[in-house]
Design a protein around this motif. Structure first.
Motif, PDB file in Angstrom:
ATOM      1  N   LEU A  34       0.826  -1.214   0.000  1.00 32.58           N
ATOM      2  CA  LEU A  34       0.000   0.000   0.000  1.00 32.58           C
ATOM      3  C   LEU A  34       0.858   1.262   0.000  1.00 32.58           C
ATOM      4  N   GLU A  35       1.937   1.235   0.761  1.00 31.48           N
ATOM      5  CA  GLU A  35       2.796   2.422   0.879  1.00 31.48           C
ATOM      6  C   GLU A  35       3.540   2.735  -0.419  1.00 31.48           C
ATOM      7  N   GLU A  36       3.619   1.751  -1.318  1.00 31.21           N
ATOM      8  CA  GLU A  36       4.367   1.941  -2.566  1.00 31.21           C
ATOM      9  C   GLU A  36       3.493   2.439  -3.716  1.00 31.21           C
ATOM     10  N   MET A  37       2.199   2.479  -3.511  1.00 34.16           N
ATOM     11  CA  MET A  37       1.292   2.836  -4.606  1.00 34.16           C
ATOM     12  C   MET A  37       1.322   4.330  -4.896  1.00 34.16           C
ATOM     13  N   SER A  38       1.110   4.667  -6.174  1.00 28.18           N
ATOM     14  CA  SER A  38       0.970   6.075  -6.539  1.00 28.18           C
ATOM     15  C   SER A  38      -0.378   6.575  -6.023  1.00 28.18           C
ATOM     16  N   ALA A  39      -0.545   7.880  -6.025  1.00 23.86           N
ATOM     17  CA  ALA A  39      -1.806   8.456  -5.563  1.00 23.86           C
ATOM     18  C   ALA A  39      -2.974   7.938  -6.408  1.00 23.86           C
ATOM     19  N   GLN A  40      -2.752   7.805  -7.698  1.00 26.53           N
ATOM     20  CA  GLN A  40      -3.817   7.318  -8.586  1.00 26.53           C
ATOM     21  C   GLN A  40      -4.149   5.854  -8.292  1.00 26.53           C
ATOM     22  N   GLU A  41      -3.111   5.045  -8.084  1.00 29.96           N
ATOM     23  CA  GLU A  41      -3.355   3.635  -7.754  1.00 29.96           C
ATOM     24  C   GLU A  41      -4.089   3.513  -6.424  1.00 29.96           C
ATOM     25  N   TRP A  42      -3.671   4.324  -5.455  1.00 31.47           N
ATOM     26  CA  TRP A  42      -4.293   4.300  -4.124  1.00 31.47           C
ATOM     27  C   TRP A  42      -5.782   4.625  -4.245  1.00 31.47           C
ATOM     28  N   GLU A  43      -6.120   5.660  -4.974  1.00 30.57           N
ATOM     29  CA  GLU A  43      -7.531   6.051  -5.126  1.00 30.57           C
ATOM     30  C   GLU A  43      -8.326   4.974  -5.842  1.00 30.57           C
ATOM     31  N   SER A  44      -7.731   4.377  -6.876  1.00 24.49           N
ATOM     32  CA  SER A  44      -8.463   3.383  -7.663  1.00 24.49           C
ATOM     33  C   SER A  44      -8.714   2.096  -6.883  1.00 24.49           C
ATOM     34  N   LEU A  45      -7.978   1.911  -5.813  1.00 27.38           N
ATOM     35  CA  LEU A  45      -8.150   0.700  -5.007  1.00 27.38           C
ATOM     36  C   LEU A  45      -9.486   0.703  -4.269  1.00 27.38           C
ATOM     37  N   CYS A  46     -10.018   1.878  -3.985  1.00 25.73           N
ATOM     38  CA  CYS A  46     -11.306   1.950  -3.301  1.00 25.73           C
ATOM     39  C   CYS A  46     -12.393   1.394  -4.216  1.00 25.73           C
ATOM     40  N   ASP A  47     -13.155   0.413  -3.709  1.00 27.02           N
ATOM     41  CA  ASP A  47     -14.171  -0.223  -4.560  1.00 27.02           C
ATOM     42  C   ASP A  47     -15.498   0.534  -4.584  1.00 27.02           C
ATOM     43  N   GLY A  48     -15.605   1.583  -3.745  1.00 25.65           N
ATOM     44  CA  GLY A  48     -16.836   2.378  -3.734  1.00 25.65           C
ATOM     45  C   GLY A  48     -17.985   1.717  -3.005  1.00 25.65           C
ATOM     46  N   CYS A  49     -17.689   0.756  -2.134  1.00 23.84           N
ATOM     47  CA  CYS A  49     -18.767   0.053  -1.418  1.00 23.84           C
ATOM     48  C   CYS A  49     -19.463   0.943  -0.395  1.00 23.84           C
ATOM     49  N   ALA A  50     -18.731   1.907   0.149  1.00 22.74           N
ATOM     50  CA  ALA A  50     -19.239   2.831   1.174  1.00 22.74           C
ATOM     51  C   ALA A  50     -19.600   2.138   2.487  1.00 22.74           C
ATOM     52  N   LEU A  51     -19.146   0.923   2.685  1.00 20.21           N
ATOM     53  CA  LEU A  51     -19.389   0.270   3.977  1.00 20.21           C
ATOM     54  C   LEU A  51     -18.701   1.029   5.112  1.00 20.21           C
ATOM     55  N   HIS A 106      -7.434  -2.700  10.646  1.00 18.57           N
ATOM     56  CA  HIS A 106      -8.191  -3.866  11.101  1.00 18.57           C
ATOM     57  C   HIS A 106      -9.672  -3.572  11.288  1.00 18.57           C
ATOM     58  N   TRP A 107     -10.024  -2.293  11.482  1.00 20.01           N
ATOM     59  CA  TRP A 107     -11.430  -1.953  11.706  1.00 20.01           C
ATOM     60  C   TRP A 107     -12.214  -1.800  10.408  1.00 20.01           C
ATOM     61  N   LEU A 108     -11.498  -1.788   9.285  1.00 20.66           N
ATOM     62  CA  LEU A 108     -12.191  -1.620   8.002  1.00 20.66           C
ATOM     63  C   LEU A 108     -13.044  -2.845   7.698  1.00 20.66           C
ATOM     64  N   PRO A 109     -14.054  -2.680   6.837  1.00 17.07           N
ATOM     65  CA  PRO A 109     -14.872  -3.838   6.459  1.00 17.07           C
ATOM     66  C   PRO A 109     -14.013  -4.987   5.933  1.00 17.07           C
ATOM     67  N   ARG A 110     -14.485  -6.179   6.184  1.00 17.13           N
ATOM     68  CA  ARG A 110     -13.739  -7.379   5.789  1.00 17.13           C
ATOM     69  C   ARG A 110     -13.431  -7.387   4.300  1.00 17.13           C
ATOM     70  N   THR A 111     -14.330  -6.817   3.486  1.00 17.78           N
ATOM     71  CA  THR A 111     -14.143  -6.846   2.036  1.00 17.78           C
ATOM     72  C   THR A 111     -13.448  -5.598   1.497  1.00 17.78           C
ATOM     73  N   CYS A 112     -13.101  -4.658   2.371  1.00 17.44           N
ATOM     74  CA  CYS A 112     -12.462  -3.422   1.903  1.00 17.44           C
ATOM     75  C   CYS A 112     -11.140  -3.748   1.202  1.00 17.44           C
ATOM     76  N   ALA A 113     -10.947  -3.168   0.033  1.00 21.70           N
ATOM     77  CA  ALA A 113      -9.756  -3.484  -0.765  1.00 21.70           C
ATOM     78  C   ALA A 113      -8.465  -3.114  -0.042  1.00 21.70           C
ATOM     79  N   TYR A 114      -8.487  -2.034   0.723  1.00 21.22           N
ATOM     80  CA  TYR A 114      -7.277  -1.629   1.454  1.00 21.22           C
ATOM     81  C   TYR A 114      -6.931  -2.683   2.515  1.00 21.22           C
TER      82      TYR A 114
END
Ligand code: SF4
Ligand code: SF4
Length: 155
Positions: A14-31, A87-95
């Motif tokens: 995660l720390e190596e990703m570009s800003a664009q890659e980091w943003e695109s990782l979010c799946d938009g689930c909004a959980l 660890h508190w993020l949703p189980r399916t969260c891409a991050y």
């Protein structure tokens, strides 16, 4: 022979990703826009079915994305340097999945190529929310705790 290039979410931390890659990782689930309560004794985090009033529930997008942390102080802006807290993020969260060394699900937009695949897979907040937070009081929040929350926050 041409070797297929490894996709960034498998080849980079995660720390190596570009800003664009980091943003695109979010799946938009909004959980992560569901409110959470923490057990003061155990620090265990429980999700509720109460969702932030700033969420557009039709497309699972924040209506105030740029000002979200100012308007909603409890809104958490995820940053690569905070990965250990994920660890508190949703189980399916891409991050969380990438942090735990797991692959993304087939319905993730980076794999499906379609944002709608998240909602079609019943992986979004649309399948969980019951009320908006401005429809209840803070004291009511405890009534909306998801006790069997294996599908949201627990491993
Ligand atoms: S839970 Fe994770 S993948 Fe889903 S919207 Fe929140 S940050 Fe993005
Ligand atoms: S402010 Fe926006 S991103 Fe933050 S919890 Fe509310 S809807 Fe979600």
């Amino acid at each position: 022979m041409k070797v297929a290039q490894e996709v960034f979410w498998r080849s980079k931390a995660l720390e190596e990703m570009s800003a664009q890659e980091w943003e695109s990782l979010c799946d938009g689930c909004a959980l992560c826009c569901l409110h959470k309560v923490e057990d003061e004794d155990t620090s265990e985090v429980f999700y509720t079915t109460a969702v932030c009033h700033l969420l557009d529930l039709d497309n699972c997008r924040c209506t105030e994305y740029e000002n979200r942390c100012t308007l909603v102080p409890s809104c958490v802006k995820l940053r690569p340097e905070d990965v250990a807290e994920f660890h508190w993020l949703p189980r399916t969260c891409a991050y969380r999945l990438v942090y735990e060394g797991k692959d993304l699900p087939e319905w993730h937009p980076l794999i499906s190529g379609r944002a709608e695949s998240v909602r079609e897979a019943h992986a979004s907040v649309q399948d969980w929310y019951e009320v908006r937070d401005n429809e209840i009081t803070d004291e009511d929040l405890i009534d909306y705790v998801i006790l069997d929350d294996r599908e949201v926050g627990k491993s």
